[in-house]
Design an enzyme around this catalytic site. Structure first.
Site, PDB file in Angstrom:
ATOM      1  N   LYS A 139      10.494   0.634  10.535  1.00 42.58           N
ATOM      2  CA  LYS A 139       9.369   1.159   9.760  1.00 42.58           C
ATOM      3  C   LYS A 139       9.128   2.595  10.201  1.00 42.58           C
ATOM      4  CE  LYS A 139       4.531  -0.238   8.830  1.00 42.58           C
ATOM      5  NZ  LYS A 139       3.558  -1.316   9.138  1.00 42.58           N
ATOM      6  N   SER A 181       1.869  -3.509   5.326  1.00 40.03           N
ATOM      7  CA  SER A 181       2.362  -2.158   5.048  1.00 40.03           C
ATOM      8  C   SER A 181       3.836  -1.957   5.384  1.00 40.03           C
ATOM      9  CB  SER A 181       1.528  -1.138   5.836  1.00 40.03           C
ATOM     10  OG  SER A 181       1.623  -1.383   7.244  1.00 40.03           O
ATOM     11  N   SER A 184       0.547  -6.888   8.335  1.00 39.45           N
ATOM     12  CA  SER A 184       1.545  -5.992   7.753  1.00 39.45           C
ATOM     13  C   SER A 184       2.984  -6.335   8.085  1.00 39.45           C
ATOM     14  CB  SER A 184       1.264  -4.547   8.181  1.00 39.45           C
ATOM     15  OG  SER A 184       0.086  -4.077   7.566  1.00 39.45           O
TER      16      SER A 184
END
Length: 545
Positions: free
Chosen positions: A83, A158, A182
């Site tokens: 990420k 996310s 997330s």
């Protein structure tokens, strides 16, 4: 197994056996995944930065080491993604924000370094909702990642690119972060295993912060065994992270015995039947999953926690002021460089005061203390997970402020929580269950999840990536209508001004639209307390117990 499809959807455990036996080379594996990325990434939008040349160098080095008898373990030669809030030395780390779009870290995050030390091969940096908070956004330089099961549906956030990349067979593992769900959100919506480890078990040093009190780092993988392999690499004390726990680590992979006979699983039924009732499809899948655990010899008992909304109230009232404080200077000086969705989530935190934050902190301590009685009765907890994925055009930023979260309870209580697939809707979208456990008993959660996975066939199902590309993404949604009076809007304006914010009309309208929902949340955690009730923020001298 060595064709593109089979290698793309192979687990870490499967490719590791071949890499160690030298029937598959790290270079061959990498080349196959790079070929898949070239074909499918245009449909997915999973990557911010593809580090193909670095990956080729790392794969060649891994090939030489393995050939020379210096095999490091099951991640040696295995590609992974990060990420794009994990710092990577010499590789841009944007957080998918214009504010950070040129940031190149001088060193690796602790987790990045541990994966490199294990022989992992970094494939690239993956799309995230802006600063791991908000989204999907439609006004940023990076398009939101699309769900491999249906390209017109969201991946969840996310850790959106992490979910898309692993589910599409572009890599066997990607790291995400989980502040309110997330990791587990994208895992549930993309049919993966997503593990939020116990708070403090995995270092967050070098990972761009969202909320210091709630951030967790962890993996998204295809299988539970893979999650155990990655956790073994990542877990461990790190003095650079003040929240890092110094605890003895078990062998997580060895815990996957497949035998859960005699374990007690507490089903939190009221979360999905009373507090936030789910669809009939999801309810039927959940009942079937409970039946699987019962058939495996586990004892099933129903348990009750607090009503689901209180956990989101606590989490939001604490976490939003933290993310606001991290970004306040930039919000004052360059607010327009942030995406509108991020602004719509973070700016209302200026309405949350210190009294509210401390009330939420004390309420968090109370609900954590209540968990001890539940932990004493259960080896693991079971409830519904996120899913099925909605379409992009369903997203509204105000939903964050007025909605609940099935994942937030286990961010608040801090123990391990894992999401895995429990079936598919009639439309072919994944549904998920969620397992949780007592703090630092991640091994039992993995054990229970692994037994379920072995008994069901969901792991073998794959998305159809040859489906037509997704349609156009929607425009940025208009701000929500304002329901408070002009006088109340004037009060909001004063608070925003005192916070140093200079807002345009759209941002101010969104702030005023969010204000009543902020007030509702903070009021629910601001209950009366006895004067002698213990606080939660205690000063201690560094280096002293």
């Amino acid at each position: 197994m060595n064709d593109s499809i089979e290698l793309g959807f192979a687990t870490i455990a499967e490719v590791a056996r071949q890499l160690e036996a030298r029937t598959l080379s790290p270079v061959e594996l990498l080349d196959t995944l790079l070929e898949r990325i070239g074909v499918y990434e245009p449909k997915l939008n999973a990557f911010v930065t593809l580090t193909s040349e670095r990956a080729k160098q790392a794969a060649r080095a891994a090939e030489r080491e393995i050939a020379g008898g210096r095999y490091r373990g099951p991640l040696h030669g295995v590609p992974f993604g990060l990420k794009d809030i994990y710092e990577t030395e010499g590789v841009k780390t944007t957080a998918c924000s214009r504010v950070f779009q040129d940031y190149v870290p001088a060193s690796d995050a602790t987790t990045t370094r541990r994966l490199h030390d294990a022989g992992g091969v970094l494939l690239g940096k993956l799309v995230t909702h802006e600063f791991a908070h908000g989204g999907p956004s439609f006004d940023l330089p990076w398009l939101p990642a699309r769900n491999p099961w249906h390209f017109d549906h969201v991946t969840g956030g996310s850790s959106s690119g992490s979910g898309a990349a692993v589910a599409a067979g572009l890599m066997p593992v990607a790291l995400g972060t989980d502040t309110g769900g997330s990791i587990r959100g994208p895992a549930g919506l993309c049919g993966l295993v997503g593990l939020k480890p116990t708070y403090g078990l995995v270092s967050r040093y070098g990972v761009i912060a969202n909320s210091y009190s709630y951030d967790h780092c962890g993996p998204l993988t295809r299988s539970v065994e893979d999650a155990a392999i990655v956790l073994q690499c990542l877990a461990g004390h790190d003095p650079s992270d003040p929240a890092s726990a110094d605890v003895e680590l078990p062998d997580y992979r060895a815990a996957l015995t497949g035998d859960i006979r005699g374990l007690t699983i507490g089903v939190i039924r009221h979360f999905f039947e009373e507090d936030a009732p789910v669809s009939s499809e999801a309810h039927a899948a959940m009942e079937a999953a409970i039946g699987v655990f019962r058939g495996l010899g586990a004892r099933i008992r129903e348990v009750r926690m607090r009503p689901l909304p209180i956990y989101q109230d606590i989490k939001v009232t604490q976490a939003e002021p933290e993310v606001f404080s991290i970004h306040q200077a930039d919000l004052r000086q360059r607010v327009g460089e942030y995406g509108e969705d991020f602004r719509g989530r973070v700016l209302p935190a200026c309405l949350i005061g210190a009294r509210d934050y401390l009330a939420a902190s004390r309420e968090r301590a109370a609900v954590c203390a209540e968990m001890e009685a539940i932990y004493s009765q259960c080896d693991a907890l079971l409830t519904i997970g996120p899913g099925a994925a909605p379409r992009f055009d369903r997203w509204r930023v105000l939903g964050f402020w007025r909605g609940g979260s099935i994942t937030a309870p286990f961010n608040v209580t801090g123990g391990p929580a894992l999401v895995q697939c429990m079936g598919f809707t009639d439309a072919g979208l994944p549904m998920s269950l969620q397992l949780a456990g007592r703090p630092f008993d991640d091994a039992t959660v993995l054990r229970v999840a692994h037994a379920y996975e072995r008994e069901t066939g969901w792991l073998a199902r794959r998305p159809d990536l040859e489906q037509p590309a997704g349609g156009p993404l929607p425009d940025v949604p208009a701000p929500a209508p304002v329901s408070i009076s002009r006088g109340e809007c004037d009060v909001v304006a004063v608070i925003a001004e005192r916070a140093g914010l200079r807002l345009g009309e759209r941002d101010f309208q969104q702030l005023c639209a969010s204000a009543p929902y902020v007030a509702e949340r903070v009021s629910r955690v601001g209950r009366s307390r006895e004067l002698a009730e213990s606080p939660t923020h205690i000063f201690r001298h560094p280096g002293h117990p």
